[in-house]
Write a protein that holds these residues in place. Structure first.
Motif, mmCIF file in Angstrom:
data_model
loop_
_atom_site.group_PDB
_atom_site.id
_atom_site.type_symbol
_atom_site.label_atom_id
_atom_site.label_comp_id
_atom_site.label_asym_id
_atom_site.label_seq_id
_atom_site.Cartn_x
_atom_site.Cartn_y
_atom_site.Cartn_z
ATOM 1 N N ILE A 328 -0.427 3.502 4.951
ATOM 2 C CA ILE A 328 0.485 2.345 5.009
ATOM 3 C C ILE A 328 1.790 2.657 4.286
ATOM 4 C CG2 ILE A 328 0.773 -0.110 4.423
ATOM 5 C CD1 ILE A 328 -1.320 0.584 6.700
ATOM 6 N N SER A 329 1.711 3.385 3.162
ATOM 7 C CA SER A 329 2.978 3.679 2.503
ATOM 8 C C SER A 329 3.792 4.679 3.320
ATOM 9 C CB SER A 329 2.770 4.064 1.033
ATOM 10 O OG SER A 329 2.591 5.406 0.903
ATOM 11 N N ALA A 330 3.134 5.612 4.026
ATOM 12 C CA ALA A 330 3.881 6.521 4.918
ATOM 13 C C ALA A 330 4.566 5.714 6.017
ATOM 14 C CB ALA A 330 2.929 7.549 5.527
ATOM 15 N N LEU A 331 3.833 4.779 6.619
ATOM 16 C CA LEU A 331 4.427 3.967 7.694
ATOM 17 C C LEU A 331 5.661 3.212 7.178
ATOM 18 C CD1 LEU A 331 4.302 0.650 8.492
ATOM 19 C CD2 LEU A 331 4.738 2.332 10.258
ATOM 20 N N GLU A 332 5.523 2.610 5.988
ATOM 21 C CA GLU A 332 6.642 1.814 5.468
ATOM 22 C C GLU A 332 7.863 2.712 5.228
ATOM 23 O OE1 GLU A 332 4.843 -0.371 2.223
ATOM 24 O OE2 GLU A 332 4.592 -2.138 3.511
ATOM 25 N N SER A 333 7.625 3.958 4.832
ATOM 26 C CA SER A 333 8.797 4.819 4.625
ATOM 27 C C SER A 333 9.453 5.165 5.963
ATOM 28 C CB SER A 333 8.459 6.044 3.774
ATOM 29 O OG SER A 333 7.515 6.812 4.438
ATOM 30 N N PHE A 334 8.666 5.303 7.035
ATOM 31 C CA PHE A 334 9.282 5.537 8.354
ATOM 32 C C PHE A 334 10.070 4.307 8.811
ATOM 33 C CE2 PHE A 334 5.987 8.902 8.712
ATOM 34 C CZ PHE A 334 6.827 9.964 8.967
ATOM 35 N N VAL A 335 9.555 3.125 8.504
ATOM 36 C CA VAL A 335 10.277 1.904 8.901
ATOM 37 C C VAL A 335 11.581 1.791 8.107
ATOM 38 C CG1 VAL A 335 10.183 -0.626 8.893
ATOM 39 C CG2 VAL A 335 8.221 0.698 9.700
ATOM 40 N N ARG A 336 11.512 2.108 6.807
ATOM 41 C CA ARG A 336 12.745 2.052 5.989
ATOM 42 C C ARG A 336 13.780 3.048 6.518
ATOM 43 N NH1 ARG A 336 9.285 1.238 1.681
ATOM 44 N NH2 ARG A 336 9.164 3.467 1.237
ATOM 45 N N ALA A 337 13.315 4.242 6.886
ATOM 46 C CA ALA A 337 14.238 5.271 7.387
ATOM 47 C C ALA A 337 14.901 4.807 8.686
ATOM 48 C CB ALA A 337 13.499 6.582 7.598
ATOM 49 N N GLN A 338 14.141 4.068 9.478
ATOM 50 C CA GLN A 338 14.673 3.592 10.764
ATOM 51 C C GLN A 338 15.818 2.604 10.546
ATOM 52 O OE1 GLN A 338 11.577 1.473 13.109
ATOM 53 N NE2 GLN A 338 12.623 -0.413 12.604
ATOM 54 N N THR A 339 15.715 1.824 9.443
ATOM 55 C CA THR A 339 16.721 0.774 9.235
ATOM 56 C C THR A 339 17.837 1.225 8.283
ATOM 57 O OG1 THR A 339 15.186 -0.117 7.594
ATOM 58 C CG2 THR A 339 15.257 -1.222 9.706
ATOM 59 N N ALA A 340 17.671 2.446 7.674
ATOM 60 C CA ALA A 340 18.669 2.905 6.676
ATOM 61 C C ALA A 340 19.977 3.276 7.382
ATOM 62 C CB ALA A 340 18.134 4.089 5.906
#
Ligand code: AHM
Ligand code: MG
Length: 340
Positions: A328-340
């Motif tokens: 879940i923390s890996a997924l959240e980092s991919f989502v953050r990267a998508q919106t950065a």
């Protein structure tokens, strides 16, 4: 003194654990027993389904615009019937009904609202595949009858007091938690005596998973975050168990139950067709999130913890990512990267 002896009957387990809490009224225990009865009755209906001409579509469409299976309606009635006595539950919010089912006979003393998906994964019914039921118990603030659906939603506690599910597979299992002090307990139905027996005490999700569960046919409908996440799950990194294998049954309960016992991650992201996600917060995502968190896992909408998502409507939807904390923390980092 509580007991975690394998084979302990559900009723005895509930009673002995309640005795640990001074001041417990026994109401939550009675409610869990009502839920247990509903699970047994649904299990029986499912085991006879192929023989009783109750498989297939009922001809009705539910509040989500989905074709209702006959067994969806039967499971819904079984849950409502389970709460009809005992002065515990004045309202039930179910996937099958646009408005809550109000039980006025329970209004004076009832302290709990139950949110329920009576038969999850019911598109598997025609092929004798796995299905489940999901429940969530919330306390009501203030007394008296509900004046409207908005009043109900405003008055239910933000925290769940109990949550869990039934999984109807080769055996019927009940998995539930009443929060931190109780852990996550798994019971298996012994159909010969009609009792749930403790089979999986104090379940903990393995830190390292091997599988992911998602409807990857939608991959081109997902945003960049989940698309990159699935590529990461498929990339080779032997020390961290990657690439992960895929297991997807089409029944959320069956898939999340596998993840709970074996580790890994289930996810159903937002799609172009369902920009808020497909799954429902109050009777799918939130109860499973409580179970997984209590077992040492995590659940996220992609941007926030599922258990922190504000409650706005009975049938609100959310993207769901649920499984081990590392995934879940890996997924959240991919989502953050998508919106950065
Ligand atoms: P349901 O409650 O109407 O059965 O819908 C929820 C189900 C989940 O059990 C399952 O994970 C998902 O929807 C499957 O959806 P899809 O067919 O889009 O993969
Ligand atoms: Mg469902």
């Amino acid at each position: 003194m509580s007991t975690k002896t394998i084979g302990t009957r559900l009723h005895r387990f509930i009673a002995e654990n309640e005795a640990q809490y001074p001041g417990a009224t026994g109401e939550l225990s009675a409610l869990l027993a009502q839920i247990g009865l509903a699970g047994k009755r649904i299990s029986r209906a499912l085991s006879q389904a192929g023989l009783m001409d109750i498989l297939g579509a009922s001809g009705e469409t539910n509040v989500q615009g989905e074709t209702q299976q006959k067994l969806d309606a039967i499971a819904n009635d079984i849950f409502l019937d389970a709460f009809a006595y005992g002065q515990l539950v004045p309202a039930v919010v179910t996937e099958e009904m646009e408005l809550a089912a109000y039980l006025p006979e329970n209004e004076v003393n009832g302290k709990y609202v139950v949110f329920v998906d009576p038969l999850d994964g019911s598109s598997n019914l025609d092929v004798n595949g796995g299905v489940g039921s999901i429940f969530s118990v919330r306390r009501i603030d203030g007394g008296g009858a509900f004046t409207s659906e908005d009043d109900l939603i405003a008055r239910v506690s933000r925290q769940q007091v109990a949550a869990g599910y039934f999984v109807f597979g080769p055996s019927t299992m009940l998995v539930y938690t009443c929060g931190t002090a109780s852990g996550v307990q798994g019971f298996t139905l012994d159909p010969g005596i009609g009792e749930f027996l403790l089979s999986h005490p104090d379940i903990r999700i393995p830190a390292q998973g091997l599988y992911y569960a998602a409807n990857e046919g939608n991959v081109n409908e997902w945003e960049a975050g989940p698309r990159e996440f699935v590529k990461w799950l498929q990339s080779r990194n032997t020390p961290s168990g990657r690439p992960y294998g895929t297991r997807y049954s089409g029944a959320l309960v069956s898939d999340v139950h596998r993840i709970l016992l074996k580790g890994g991650v289930y996810f159903y992201p937002a799609t172009h067709k369902a920009p808020d996600g497909k799954l429902r917060l109050l009777y799918e995502a939130a109860p499973l999130a409580m179970v997984l968190e209590e077992a040492g896992g995590a659940a996220s909408s992609g941007t926030q913890r599922i258990l922190d998502v504000p409650i706005l409507r009975s049938h609100q939807r959310t993207p769901l990512y649920i499984g081990g904390t590392a995934e879940i923390s890996a997924l959240e980092s991919f989502v953050r990267a998508q919106t950065a």
